[in-house]
Design a protein around this motif. Structure first.
Motif, PDB file in Angstrom:
ATOM      1  N   GLN A 100       0.922  -1.192  -0.085  1.00  0.00           N
ATOM      2  CA  GLN A 100       0.145   0.027   0.083  1.00  0.00           C
ATOM      3  C   GLN A 100       0.754   1.192   0.004  1.00  0.00           C
ATOM      4  O   GLN A 100       0.464   2.304  -0.525  1.00  0.00           O
ATOM      5  CB  GLN A 100      -0.859   0.052   1.140  1.00  0.00           C
ATOM      6  N   GLN A 118      -8.006  -8.948   1.207  1.00  0.00           N
ATOM      7  CA  GLN A 118      -7.955  -7.507   0.615  1.00  0.00           C
ATOM      8  C   GLN A 118      -6.555  -7.609  -0.475  1.00  0.00           C
ATOM      9  O   GLN A 118      -6.907  -7.028  -1.588  1.00  0.00           O
ATOM     10  CB  GLN A 118      -7.491  -6.732   1.371  1.00  0.00           C
ATOM     11  N   GLN A 156      -7.193  -6.635  -4.534  1.00  0.00           N
ATOM     12  CA  GLN A 156      -6.545  -5.891  -5.117  1.00  0.00           C
ATOM     13  C   GLN A 156      -5.470  -6.320  -6.336  1.00  0.00           C
ATOM     14  O   GLN A 156      -4.609  -5.478  -6.837  1.00  0.00           O
ATOM     15  CB  GLN A 156      -5.774  -4.976  -3.999  1.00  0.00           C
ATOM     16  N   ALA A 215      -2.863  -8.085  -5.718  1.00  0.00           N
ATOM     17  CA  ALA A 215      -1.489  -7.980  -5.216  1.00  0.00           C
ATOM     18  C   ALA A 215      -0.592  -8.977  -5.395  1.00  0.00           C
ATOM     19  O   ALA A 215       0.797  -8.716  -5.726  1.00  0.00           O
ATOM     20  CB  ALA A 215      -1.551  -7.617  -3.623  1.00  0.00           C
TER      21      ALA A 215
END
Length: 243
Positions: A97, A138, A142, A144
């Motif tokens: 992030q 999460q 995202q 990631a």
């Protein structure tokens, strides 16, 4: 030697200091004896850890983000303890992030490690550690994770042989194979088999001329459980003595 290769070599010099910074943060998290993201986040903010990305020029942002994520990635995997792996997950999430590269550099997740991550998620779900489940989901939402054959990129030429960093012994989970192998489910199954075998033995004894043959140890299951518990207590005392 090209300028690009020089920069890559210079970036690699930061790997050891970055790993040391990650270990310091995780050691502070370990002392809290917590797996809550709120606790980790407080330590992250107190250390101003997001500042780790500051100071890199534009052409270095992506390669530096990749190095930092690669350095933190190992803490998500065995042989580290569950709490350190939780801290490693929170660390990866926070670094992902906070990075300055745009679009963000993904976290390379080697396919060979995916089973470890799935088991880690299951253990967290069984223990109702919902912070861990939320952060994992999460990261997936995202996108990631970048699933790859290897955790780091392979290049045709290397400036020097890459040295494997020494693992922090305080983060490594103590051996617990006896407790993992002899669990409640296994003991219940052994008890059922033992009772069934006892019934069969009794039926054989009624018809057999040599009914005095002892085919069963009545204390087998309790003794097995007692032995594992004794080992666990001994291991706990050894851990306390080492500290």
């Amino acid at each position: 030697m090209s300028a690009k290769r020089c920069r890559r070599g210079e970036i690699e010099l930061y790997r050891s200091p970055v790993t040391e910074d990650c270990e310091h943060l995780l050691s502070l998290f370990q002392k809290t004896d917590s797996v809550r993201f709120e606790v980790f986040s407080k330590i992250w903010k107190e250390m101003n850890f997001s500042h780790i990305f500051l100071g890199t020029v534009k052409h270095e942002k992506r390669s530096f983000s990749r190095l930092i994520l690669d350095s933190a990635y190992g803490f998500l995997l065995p042989p580290f303890s569950f709490q350190i792996r939780v801290g490693g997950l929170y660390l990866l999430y926070s670094l992902f992030q906070s990075q300055t590269a745009a679009p963000p550099e993904p976290i390379r997740l080697a396919l060979k490690d995916w089973e470890h991550v799935k088991k880690f998620e299951k253990d967290a779900m069984d223990a109702q550690h919902m912070d861990v489940i939320y952060i994992l989901r999460q990261l997936r939402l995202q996108r990631a994770f970048h699933f790859s054959a290897t955790p780091t990129r392979l290049v045709f030429r290397k400036l020097r042989k890459k040295e494997s960093p020494a693992l922090c012994e305080n983060f490594i989970e103590r051996a617990s194979r006896p407790q993992e192998l002899i669990n409640i489910d296994l003991l219940e199954e052994l008890t059922n088999v033992h009772d069934l075998y006892g019934t069969l033995k009794s039926s054989v004894s009624e018809t057999s001329e040599n009914s005095s043959v002892n085919l069963i140890r009545d204390d087998l299951i309790p003794q097995l459980r007692s032995t594992v518990m004794d080992f666990h207590k001994w291991q706990s005392r050894q851990g306390a003595a080492d500290e």
